[in-house]
Design a protein around this motif. Structure first.
Motif, PDB file in Angstrom:
ATOM      1  N   TYR B  35       0.844  -1.187   0.000  1.00 15.33           N
ATOM      2  CA  TYR B  35       0.000   0.000   0.000  1.00 15.33           C
ATOM      3  C   TYR B  35       0.883   1.242   0.000  1.00 15.33           C
ATOM      4  O   TYR B  35       2.004   1.232   0.516  1.00 15.33           O
ATOM      5  CB  TYR B  35      -0.885   0.037   1.256  1.00 15.33           C
ATOM      6  CG  TYR B  35      -2.083  -0.868   1.236  1.00 15.33           C
ATOM      7  CD1 TYR B  35      -1.988  -2.181   1.685  1.00 15.33           C
ATOM      8  CD2 TYR B  35      -3.317  -0.410   0.791  1.00 15.33           C
ATOM      9  CE1 TYR B  35      -3.098  -3.009   1.683  1.00 15.33           C
ATOM     10  CE2 TYR B  35      -4.439  -1.226   0.793  1.00 15.33           C
ATOM     11  CZ  TYR B  35      -4.315  -2.526   1.241  1.00 15.33           C
ATOM     12  OH  TYR B  35      -5.418  -3.345   1.242  1.00 15.33           O
ATOM     13  N   ARG B  36       0.319   2.306  -0.514  1.00 15.27           N
ATOM     14  CA  ARG B  36       0.975   3.621  -0.479  1.00 15.27           C
ATOM     15  C   ARG B  36       0.090   4.579   0.301  1.00 15.27           C
ATOM     16  O   ARG B  36      -1.138   4.563   0.155  1.00 15.27           O
ATOM     17  CB  ARG B  36       1.173   4.136  -1.901  1.00 15.27           C
ATOM     18  CG  ARG B  36       1.601   5.598  -1.971  1.00 15.27           C
ATOM     19  CD  ARG B  36       1.743   6.084  -3.376  1.00 15.27           C
ATOM     20  NE  ARG B  36       1.951   7.539  -3.376  1.00 15.27           N
ATOM     21  CZ  ARG B  36       2.721   8.174  -4.235  1.00 15.27           C
ATOM     22  NH1 ARG B  36       3.349   7.500  -5.189  1.00 15.27           N
ATOM     23  NH2 ARG B  36       2.856   9.484  -4.166  1.00 15.27           N
ATOM     24  N   GLN B  37       0.717   5.447   1.113  1.00 17.29           N
ATOM     25  CA  GLN B  37      -0.015   6.482   1.834  1.00 17.29           C
ATOM     26  C   GLN B  37       0.697   7.813   1.658  1.00 17.29           C
ATOM     27  O   GLN B  37       1.841   7.981   2.061  1.00 17.29           O
ATOM     28  CB  GLN B  37      -0.131   6.141   3.325  1.00 17.29           C
ATOM     29  CG  GLN B  37      -1.005   7.138   4.095  1.00 17.29           C
ATOM     30  CD  GLN B  37      -1.108   6.794   5.565  1.00 17.29           C
ATOM     31  OE1 GLN B  37      -0.146   6.328   6.176  1.00 17.29           O
ATOM     32  NE2 GLN B  37      -2.268   7.019   6.154  1.00 17.29           N
ATOM     33  N   ASP B  38      -0.008   8.776   1.052  1.00 18.34           N
ATOM     34  CA  ASP B  38       0.505  10.132   0.957  1.00 18.34           C
ATOM     35  C   ASP B  38       0.184  10.880   2.245  1.00 18.34           C
ATOM     36  O   ASP B  38      -0.812  10.558   2.913  1.00 18.34           O
ATOM     37  CB  ASP B  38      -0.103  10.840  -0.247  1.00 18.34           C
ATOM     38  CG  ASP B  38       0.392  10.248  -1.550  1.00 18.34           C
ATOM     39  OD1 ASP B  38      -0.399   9.625  -2.264  1.00 18.34           O
ATOM     40  OD2 ASP B  38       1.601  10.395  -1.824  1.00 18.34           O
ATOM     41  N   ALA B  85       6.291   9.184  -0.367  1.00 19.89           N
ATOM     42  CA  ALA B  85       5.093   8.707   0.343  1.00 19.89           C
ATOM     43  C   ALA B  85       5.568   7.696   1.381  1.00 19.89           C
ATOM     44  O   ALA B  85       6.757   7.406   1.485  1.00 19.89           O
ATOM     45  CB  ALA B  85       4.116   8.036  -0.622  1.00 19.89           C
ATOM     46  N   THR B  86       4.631   7.162   2.135  1.00 17.63           N
ATOM     47  CA  THR B  86       4.939   6.049   3.027  1.00 17.63           C
ATOM     48  C   THR B  86       4.388   4.779   2.409  1.00 17.63           C
ATOM     49  O   THR B  86       3.238   4.751   1.962  1.00 17.63           O
ATOM     50  CB  THR B  86       4.346   6.273   4.426  1.00 17.63           C
ATOM     51  OG1 THR B  86       4.902   7.473   4.984  1.00 17.63           O
ATOM     52  CG2 THR B  86       4.666   5.103   5.341  1.00 17.63           C
ATOM     53  N   TYR B  87       5.196   3.747   2.376  1.00 17.12           N
ATOM     54  CA  TYR B  87       4.826   2.476   1.768  1.00 17.12           C
ATOM     55  C   TYR B  87       4.715   1.408   2.856  1.00 17.12           C
ATOM     56  O   TYR B  87       5.606   1.263   3.696  1.00 17.12           O
ATOM     57  CB  TYR B  87       5.862   2.054   0.725  1.00 17.12           C
ATOM     58  CG  TYR B  87       5.873   2.995  -0.460  1.00 17.12           C
ATOM     59  CD1 TYR B  87       6.642   4.159  -0.433  1.00 17.12           C
ATOM     60  CD2 TYR B  87       5.093   2.741  -1.581  1.00 17.12           C
ATOM     61  CE1 TYR B  87       6.630   5.050  -1.498  1.00 17.12           C
ATOM     62  CE2 TYR B  87       5.080   3.617  -2.656  1.00 17.12           C
ATOM     63  CZ  TYR B  87       5.847   4.774  -2.603  1.00 17.12           C
ATOM     64  OH  TYR B  87       5.832   5.645  -3.655  1.00 17.12           O
ATOM     65  N   PHE B  88       3.614   0.671   2.818  1.00  8.42           N
ATOM     66  CA  PHE B  88       3.370  -0.393   3.781  1.00  8.42           C
ATOM     67  C   PHE B  88       3.253  -1.730   3.057  1.00  8.42           C
ATOM     68  O   PHE B  88       2.614  -1.812   2.003  1.00  8.42           O
ATOM     69  CB  PHE B  88       2.051  -0.174   4.523  1.00  8.42           C
ATOM     70  CG  PHE B  88       2.031   1.008   5.443  1.00  8.42           C
ATOM     71  CD1 PHE B  88       1.561   2.239   5.022  1.00  8.42           C
ATOM     72  CD2 PHE B  88       2.455   0.883   6.762  1.00  8.42           C
ATOM     73  CE1 PHE B  88       1.535   3.334   5.876  1.00  8.42           C
ATOM     74  CE2 PHE B  88       2.427   1.960   7.625  1.00  8.42           C
ATOM     75  CZ  PHE B  88       1.971   3.182   7.180  1.00  8.42           C
ATOM     76  N   CYS B  89       3.834  -2.757   3.641  1.00 13.86           N
ATOM     77  CA  CYS B  89       3.469  -4.105   3.231  1.00 13.86           C
ATOM     78  C   CYS B  89       2.502  -4.661   4.276  1.00 13.86           C
ATOM     79  O   CYS B  89       2.504  -4.233   5.443  1.00 13.86           O
ATOM     80  CB  CYS B  89       4.688  -5.023   3.088  1.00 13.86           C
ATOM     81  SG  CYS B  89       5.574  -5.343   4.619  1.00 13.86           S
ATOM     82  N   ALA B  90       1.658  -5.582   3.850  1.00 12.12           N
ATOM     83  CA  ALA B  90       0.676  -6.180   4.754  1.00 12.12           C
ATOM     84  C   ALA B  90       0.480  -7.627   4.344  1.00 12.12           C
ATOM     85  O   ALA B  90       0.343  -7.932   3.147  1.00 12.12           O
ATOM     86  CB  ALA B  90      -0.642  -5.417   4.700  1.00 12.12           C
ATOM     87  N   VAL B  91       0.475  -8.507   5.320  1.00  7.48           N
ATOM     88  CA  VAL B  91       0.409  -9.942   5.078  1.00  7.48           C
ATOM     89  C   VAL B  91      -0.899 -10.484   5.639  1.00  7.48           C
ATOM     90  O   VAL B  91      -1.309 -10.108   6.750  1.00  7.48           O
ATOM     91  CB  VAL B  91       1.617 -10.640   5.734  1.00  7.48           C
ATOM     92  CG1 VAL B  91       1.548 -12.137   5.517  1.00  7.48           C
ATOM     93  CG2 VAL B  91       2.912 -10.086   5.180  1.00  7.48           C
ATOM     94  N   VAL B  92      -1.523 -11.366   4.897  1.00  7.05           N
ATOM     95  CA  VAL B  92      -2.777 -11.963   5.350  1.00  7.05           C
ATOM     96  C   VAL B  92      -2.498 -12.985   6.441  1.00  7.05           C
ATOM     97  O   VAL B  92      -1.578 -13.801   6.324  1.00  7.05           O
ATOM     98  CB  VAL B  92      -3.499 -12.626   4.164  1.00  7.05           C
ATOM     99  CG1 VAL B  92      -4.656 -13.471   4.659  1.00  7.05           C
ATOM    100  CG2 VAL B  92      -3.991 -11.570   3.205  1.00  7.05           C
ATOM    101  N   PHE B  93      -3.284 -12.945   7.481  1.00  8.22           N
ATOM    102  CA  PHE B  93      -3.136 -13.863   8.612  1.00  8.22           C
ATOM    103  C   PHE B  93      -3.875 -15.171   8.318  1.00  8.22           C
ATOM    104  O   PHE B  93      -5.098 -15.173   8.116  1.00  8.22           O
ATOM    105  CB  PHE B  93      -3.704 -13.209   9.870  1.00  8.22           C
ATOM    106  CG  PHE B  93      -3.586 -14.045  11.096  1.00  8.22           C
ATOM    107  CD1 PHE B  93      -4.710 -14.614  11.679  1.00  8.22           C
ATOM    108  CD2 PHE B  93      -2.353 -14.276  11.690  1.00  8.22           C
ATOM    109  CE1 PHE B  93      -4.608 -15.381  12.827  1.00  8.22           C
ATOM    110  CE2 PHE B  93      -2.238 -15.039  12.833  1.00  8.22           C
ATOM    111  CZ  PHE B  93      -3.363 -15.596  13.398  1.00  8.22           C
ATOM    112  N   LYS B  94      -3.119 -16.260   8.265  1.00 13.46           N
ATOM    113  CA  LYS B  94      -3.643 -17.596   7.980  1.00 13.46           C
ATOM    114  C   LYS B  94      -4.531 -17.549   6.728  1.00 13.46           C
ATOM    115  O   LYS B  94      -4.147 -17.007   5.713  1.00 13.46           O
ATOM    116  CB  LYS B  94      -4.387 -18.150   9.194  1.00 13.46           C
ATOM    117  CG  LYS B  94      -3.467 -18.403  10.380  1.00 13.46           C
ATOM    118  CD  LYS B  94      -4.196 -18.998  11.552  1.00 13.46           C
ATOM    119  CE  LYS B  94      -3.230 -19.231  12.710  1.00 13.46           C
ATOM    120  NZ  LYS B  94      -3.912 -19.760  13.907  1.00 13.46           N
TER     121      LYS B  94
END
Lengths: 111, 111
Positions: B35-38, B85-94
């Motif tokens: 994800y990207r967040q401005d 910008a700020t960049y986030f990674c996110a992982v799905v839980f199970k």
């Protein structure tokens, strides 16, 4: 386009008040989520809901509750606001196994 | 418990340079998002990576996934100011739709 609308961009409340944050989505998504975002901590999940009247605790549910009486609306409730709940709150919605769509956030200050 | 580590936390880079953001996660997962967040804005979905060896590209950004190493990278090619910008990674839980986010990487591109 998916629209996730949070009722307030900025909110200032006092310690001990009961605070309601509202979120509405217009894409008939089953899933809805509440996060708080704090510098250096990323986004942390407070509560989520997979269906109407259904809710599950996230990673930091203490001091919060939620309500989902209609599919499009997911409310976050701070039962008795405290200063450590000052934060940015983000709502998101999604269909199963699809990317989450986020609202613009509510910056909440508890004095 | 699923943990997601992202580094660096802050990245200041000159226009035209290349760099990589890293995202490590602690247990198996079947989906990873970037994800990207401005500043002052909401999160925008950039990529979803589903399988080992998956690679997605959009403009100057390329994301890849190595599920065996539990590592995803976001590579920036010939950076421009608009990528700040700020960049986030996110992982799905199970096998759920619950996301665990990394702490974010704040990217600043200067002339």
């Amino acid at each position: 386009d998916v629209k996730v609308t949070q009722s307030s961009r900025y909110l200032v409340k006092r310690t001990g008040e009961k605070v309601f944050l509202e979120c509405v989505q217009d894409m008939d998504h089953e899933n809805m989520f509440w996060y708080r975002q704090d510098p250096g901590l990323g986004l942390r999940l407070i509560y989520f809901s997979y269906d109407v009247k259904m809710k599950e605790k996230g990673d930091i549910p203490e001091g919060y509750s939620v309500s989902r009486e209609k599919k499009e609306r997911f409310s976050l409730i701070l039962e008795s606001a405290s200063t450590n709940q000052t934060s940015m709150y983000l709502c998101a919605s999604s269909s199963p196994r699809q990317p989450q769509h986020f609202g613009d956030g509510t910056r909440l200050s508890i004095l | 418990e699923l943990k997601v580590e992202q580094n660096p936390l802050f990245l200041s880079m000159q226009e035209g340079k290349n760099y990589t953001i890293y995202c490590n996660y602690s247990t198996t997962s079947d989906r990873l998002y970037w994800y990207r967040q401005d500043p002052g804005k909401s999160l925008e979905s950039l990529f979803v990576l589903l399988s080992n060896g998956a690679v997605k590209q959009e403009g100057r950004l390329m994301a890849s996934l190595d599920t065996k190493a539990r590592l995803s990278t976001l590579h920036i090619t010939a950076a421009v100011h608009d990528l700040s910008a700020t960049y986030f990674c996110a992982v799905v839980f199970k096998m759920t739709d619950k996301l665990i986010f990394g702490t974010g990487t704040r990217l600043q591109v200067f002339p």
